[in-house]
Scaffold this motif. Sequence first.
Motif, PDB file in Angstrom:
ATOM      1  N   MET A  42      55.237  25.111  -0.337  1.00  0.00           N
ATOM      2  CA  MET A  42      55.017  24.961   1.356  1.00  0.00           C
ATOM      3  C   MET A  42      55.861  26.346   1.874  1.00  0.00           C
ATOM      4  SD  MET A  42      55.607  22.153   4.259  1.00  0.00           S
ATOM      5  CE  MET A  42      57.306  22.271   3.762  1.00  0.00           C
ATOM      6  N   SER A  43      54.655  27.106   2.542  1.00  0.00           N
ATOM      7  CA  SER A  43      55.666  28.286   3.251  1.00  0.00           C
ATOM      8  C   SER A  43      55.104  28.208   4.738  1.00  0.00           C
ATOM      9  CB  SER A  43      55.020  29.544   2.664  1.00  0.00           C
ATOM     10  OG  SER A  43      53.847  29.644   2.694  1.00  0.00           O
ATOM     11  N   LEU A  44      56.348  28.545   5.645  1.00  0.00           N
ATOM     12  CA  LEU A  44      56.031  28.398   6.968  1.00  0.00           C
ATOM     13  C   LEU A  44      55.611  29.521   7.316  1.00  0.00           C
ATOM     14  CD1 LEU A  44      59.055  26.165   8.116  1.00  0.00           C
ATOM     15  CD2 LEU A  44      56.743  25.446   7.749  1.00  0.00           C
ATOM     16  N   GLY A  45      54.427  29.623   8.179  1.00  0.00           N
ATOM     17  CA  GLY A  45      54.297  31.013   8.997  1.00  0.00           C
ATOM     18  C   GLY A  45      54.923  31.099  10.270  1.00  0.00           C
ATOM     19  N   SER A  46      54.814  32.303  10.766  1.00  0.00           N
ATOM     20  CA  SER A  46      55.487  32.416  12.087  1.00  0.00           C
ATOM     21  C   SER A  46      55.128  31.553  13.281  1.00  0.00           C
ATOM     22  CB  SER A  46      55.387  33.904  12.790  1.00  0.00           C
ATOM     23  OG  SER A  46      54.118  34.183  12.947  1.00  0.00           O
ATOM     24  N   LEU A  47      53.879  31.042  13.139  1.00  0.00           N
ATOM     25  CA  LEU A  47      53.340  30.206  14.465  1.00  0.00           C
ATOM     26  C   LEU A  47      54.003  28.711  14.192  1.00  0.00           C
ATOM     27  CD1 LEU A  47      51.278  29.646  16.743  1.00  0.00           C
ATOM     28  CD2 LEU A  47      49.644  28.927  14.743  1.00  0.00           C
ATOM     29  N   ASP A  48      54.079  28.485  12.858  1.00  0.00           N
ATOM     30  CA  ASP A  48      54.919  27.075  12.435  1.00  0.00           C
ATOM     31  C   ASP A  48      56.202  26.990  13.046  1.00  0.00           C
ATOM     32  OD1 ASP A  48      52.438  26.144  11.230  1.00  0.00           O
ATOM     33  OD2 ASP A  48      52.830  27.073   9.335  1.00  0.00           O
ATOM     34  N   VAL A  49      57.024  28.078  12.612  1.00  0.00           N
ATOM     35  CA  VAL A  49      58.141  28.415  13.201  1.00  0.00           C
ATOM     36  C   VAL A  49      58.311  28.376  14.592  1.00  0.00           C
ATOM     37  CG1 VAL A  49      60.480  29.688  13.115  1.00  0.00           C
ATOM     38  CG2 VAL A  49      58.915  29.430  10.975  1.00  0.00           C
ATOM     39  N   ILE A  50      57.582  28.871  15.464  1.00  0.00           N
ATOM     40  CA  ILE A  50      57.455  28.643  16.869  1.00  0.00           C
ATOM     41  C   ILE A  50      57.262  27.402  17.447  1.00  0.00           C
ATOM     42  CG2 ILE A  50      56.779  29.718  18.834  1.00  0.00           C
ATOM     43  CD1 ILE A  50      56.176  32.377  17.240  1.00  0.00           C
ATOM     44  N   TYR A  51      56.522  26.972  16.773  1.00  0.00           N
ATOM     45  CA  TYR A  51      56.004  25.433  17.123  1.00  0.00           C
ATOM     46  C   TYR A  51      57.090  24.345  16.866  1.00  0.00           C
ATOM     47  CZ  TYR A  51      54.157  20.557  16.635  1.00  0.00           C
ATOM     48  OH  TYR A  51      53.691  19.424  16.847  1.00  0.00           O
ATOM     49  N   MET A  53      60.529  25.101  16.761  1.00  0.00           N
ATOM     50  CA  MET A  53      61.476  25.208  17.576  1.00  0.00           C
ATOM     51  C   MET A  53      61.270  24.866  19.078  1.00  0.00           C
ATOM     52  SD  MET A  53      62.461  29.630  16.490  1.00  0.00           S
ATOM     53  CE  MET A  53      63.493  29.681  18.006  1.00  0.00           C
ATOM     54  N   MET A  54      59.913  25.125  19.549  1.00  0.00           N
ATOM     55  CA  MET A  54      59.572  24.591  20.858  1.00  0.00           C
ATOM     56  C   MET A  54      59.663  23.167  20.646  1.00  0.00           C
ATOM     57  SD  MET A  54      58.965  27.190  22.792  1.00  0.00           S
ATOM     58  CE  MET A  54      58.302  26.221  23.855  1.00  0.00           C
ATOM     59  N   GLU A  55      59.314  22.343  19.729  1.00  0.00           N
ATOM     60  CA  GLU A  55      59.175  20.938  19.687  1.00  0.00           C
ATOM     61  C   GLU A  55      60.814  20.420  19.854  1.00  0.00           C
ATOM     62  OE1 GLU A  55      57.333  18.690  20.027  1.00  0.00           O
ATOM     63  OE2 GLU A  55      55.475  18.731  18.738  1.00  0.00           O
ATOM     64  N   SER A  56      61.662  21.365  19.130  1.00  0.00           N
ATOM     65  CA  SER A  56      63.072  20.844  19.179  1.00  0.00           C
ATOM     66  C   SER A  56      63.886  20.842  20.390  1.00  0.00           C
ATOM     67  CB  SER A  56      63.880  21.850  18.070  1.00  0.00           C
ATOM     68  OG  SER A  56      63.305  21.693  16.786  1.00  0.00           O
ATOM     69  N   VAL A  57      63.284  22.102  21.210  1.00  0.00           N
ATOM     70  CA  VAL A  57      64.062  22.213  22.487  1.00  0.00           C
ATOM     71  C   VAL A  57      63.433  21.080  23.461  1.00  0.00           C
ATOM     72  CG1 VAL A  57      63.702  23.713  24.703  1.00  0.00           C
ATOM     73  CG2 VAL A  57      63.988  24.679  22.353  1.00  0.00           C
ATOM     74  N   ILE A  58      61.973  20.679  23.265  1.00  0.00           N
ATOM     75  CA  ILE A  58      61.394  19.620  24.093  1.00  0.00           C
ATOM     76  C   ILE A  58      62.184  18.478  23.763  1.00  0.00           C
ATOM     77  CG2 ILE A  58      59.331  18.343  24.526  1.00  0.00           C
ATOM     78  CD1 ILE A  58      57.572  20.989  23.967  1.00  0.00           C
ATOM     79  N   GLY A  59      62.061  18.147  22.423  1.00  0.00           N
ATOM     80  CA  GLY A  59      62.957  17.001  22.101  1.00  0.00           C
ATOM     81  C   GLY A  59      64.571  16.767  22.828  1.00  0.00           C
ATOM     82  N   ILE A  60      65.000  17.796  22.572  1.00  0.00           N
ATOM     83  CA  ILE A  60      66.360  17.892  23.057  1.00  0.00           C
ATOM     84  C   ILE A  60      66.605  17.888  24.596  1.00  0.00           C
ATOM     85  CG2 ILE A  60      68.685  19.378  23.404  1.00  0.00           C
ATOM     86  CD1 ILE A  60      67.942  20.453  20.660  1.00  0.00           C
ATOM     87  N   CYS A  61      65.685  18.293  25.271  1.00  0.00           N
ATOM     88  CA  CYS A  61      65.668  18.360  26.696  1.00  0.00           C
ATOM     89  C   CYS A  61      65.121  16.850  27.166  1.00  0.00           C
ATOM     90  CB  CYS A  61      64.663  19.364  27.252  1.00  0.00           C
ATOM     91  SG  CYS A  61      65.136  21.150  27.270  1.00  0.00           S
ATOM     92  N   ALA A  62      64.330  16.222  26.530  1.00  0.00           N
ATOM     93  CA  ALA A  62      63.845  15.024  26.998  1.00  0.00           C
ATOM     94  C   ALA A  62      65.001  13.824  26.583  1.00  0.00           C
ATOM     95  CB  ALA A  62      62.653  14.689  25.972  1.00  0.00           C
ATOM     96  N   VAL A  63      65.729  14.130  25.469  1.00  0.00           N
ATOM     97  CA  VAL A  63      66.759  13.095  25.304  1.00  0.00           C
ATOM     98  C   VAL A  63      67.837  13.297  26.295  1.00  0.00           C
ATOM     99  CG1 VAL A  63      68.575  12.211  23.665  1.00  0.00           C
ATOM    100  CG2 VAL A  63      66.076  12.963  23.116  1.00  0.00           C
ATOM    101  N   VAL A  64      68.270  14.565  26.642  1.00  0.00           N
ATOM    102  CA  VAL A  64      69.411  14.703  27.441  1.00  0.00           C
ATOM    103  C   VAL A  64      69.205  14.414  29.003  1.00  0.00           C
ATOM    104  CG1 VAL A  64      70.873  16.562  28.414  1.00  0.00           C
ATOM    105  CG2 VAL A  64      70.474  16.419  25.841  1.00  0.00           C
ATOM    106  N   PRO A 293      41.398  26.983  17.504  1.00  0.00           N
ATOM    107  CA  PRO A 293      42.572  27.769  16.942  1.00  0.00           C
ATOM    108  C   PRO A 293      43.813  26.993  16.764  1.00  0.00           C
ATOM    109  CG  PRO A 293      41.226  28.987  18.441  1.00  0.00           C
ATOM    110  CD  PRO A 293      40.890  27.708  18.664  1.00  0.00           C
ATOM    111  N   GLN A 294      44.630  27.248  15.783  1.00  0.00           N
ATOM    112  CA  GLN A 294      45.635  26.414  15.538  1.00  0.00           C
ATOM    113  C   GLN A 294      46.985  26.737  16.837  1.00  0.00           C
ATOM    114  OE1 GLN A 294      45.872  24.338  13.182  1.00  0.00           O
ATOM    115  NE2 GLN A 294      48.127  23.388  13.904  1.00  0.00           N
ATOM    116  N   PRO A 295      47.018  27.757  17.276  1.00  0.00           N
ATOM    117  CA  PRO A 295      47.852  27.983  18.289  1.00  0.00           C
ATOM    118  C   PRO A 295      47.349  27.011  19.530  1.00  0.00           C
ATOM    119  CG  PRO A 295      47.405  30.059  17.430  1.00  0.00           C
ATOM    120  CD  PRO A 295      46.367  29.087  16.922  1.00  0.00           C
ATOM    121  N   LEU A 296      46.160  27.069  19.938  1.00  0.00           N
ATOM    122  CA  LEU A 296      45.633  26.165  20.944  1.00  0.00           C
ATOM    123  C   LEU A 296      45.843  24.891  20.769  1.00  0.00           C
ATOM    124  CD1 LEU A 296      44.047  26.348  23.653  1.00  0.00           C
ATOM    125  CD2 LEU A 296      41.998  26.077  22.384  1.00  0.00           C
ATOM    126  N   MET A 297      45.696  24.226  19.465  1.00  0.00           N
ATOM    127  CA  MET A 297      46.014  22.788  18.995  1.00  0.00           C
ATOM    128  C   MET A 297      47.733  22.673  19.243  1.00  0.00           C
ATOM    129  SD  MET A 297      45.067  19.938  18.411  1.00  0.00           S
ATOM    130  CE  MET A 297      43.597  20.291  17.840  1.00  0.00           C
TER     131      MET A 297
END
Length: 357
Positions: A42-51, A53-64, A293-297
């Motif tokens: 499995m190789s991660l594309g730049s879009l997957d990495v951005i997704y 990272m954004m999910e991680s930020v949202i998860g941390i903000c939601a918990v805190v 498009p995957q970015p839209l999803m």
Amino acid sequence: MKDLNLREIREELASDLAVGGKKRIQHSISNFGSKQPQMSKMSLGSLDVIYIMMESVIGICAVVGNVLVIWAVRLNPALQKTTFFYIVSLALTDIAMGILVVPLAVMVSLGVVIHFYSCLFMCCLMMVFSHASILSLLAVAVDRYLRVKLPIRYRAAITKKRICVILGLSWLVSVLVGLVPMLGWNQHTGSSSYIECHYLAVMRMDYVVYFSFFAWILLPLLIMCALYTKIFYIMWVKLSQNSASLPGGEKGCGKEYKMVKYLALILFLFAVSWLPLGILNCVMFFCPSCTIPQPLMYLGILLSHANSAMNPIVYAFKIQKFKETYTFILRTYILLQKSESVISSVEHPVELGESTT
């Protein structure tokens, strides 16, 4: 002579077995290498990495943020009213979204190779907490409507015990709705036990669209719109009556007007967060030939999860007592500075949506 022939035959057999065994070992090694888990390829594309990272930020903000909400309610007696039982329930749901749903969504997006029913349970768990969050918002809307419509009977009828029962039923319904695919409404065909875990590989779109979105997202949204419209009308009538009867009637209804704006903001954020993903799922279901498009999803998924991080921010800006308690926690427990206690605020109870000082 016979013994010599037998010895030669044994040596030839041993040589053949050795060569054959070596070939079988080499064949097994080659097969083993070709059957390594697909995660290694499995190789991660730049879009997957951005997704991710954004999910991680949202998860941390939601918990805190939501831990801060519960901490504020615990510290400030003025916030320990029956109305804020709903806020605490919503905060717990949003914490679960940050701790469980966001990491599970990332795992599903990566396509980890696991057992079919393990993947299905992960996807169902995401549905459970998503519906629990929505039903908690609906419970808040119903509570606000009853308070505005029947202010006198509300105080006598709505007790802590009844609120706990209502919240318990909301969680029970959420669990039942989310776990329906585990009972058979899924994509399992019996062909393979281990799959690449993707949402559409285990969840049926008719369940996602008809049962989950239409029945348990869109319908609660329409009910909330109807309730808030009725609340707006009742508040408008009260404002008109107070303005006509009292010269300064507008000032006297300032708190109620702020509550109406707060409810409108909650409804707007709910719609903005959940409707895009539901609409995208409907397009996929009713138009199989359409390509999304995957970015839209990814954007639709991120918006739905971001709703869990929005609520604590809204509380801070719209409820003065929350803002004061947030500041007290920051100064006292994080910056370790001496600050004025918030205990005195018990003398001035606050209601949801009010902005008293």
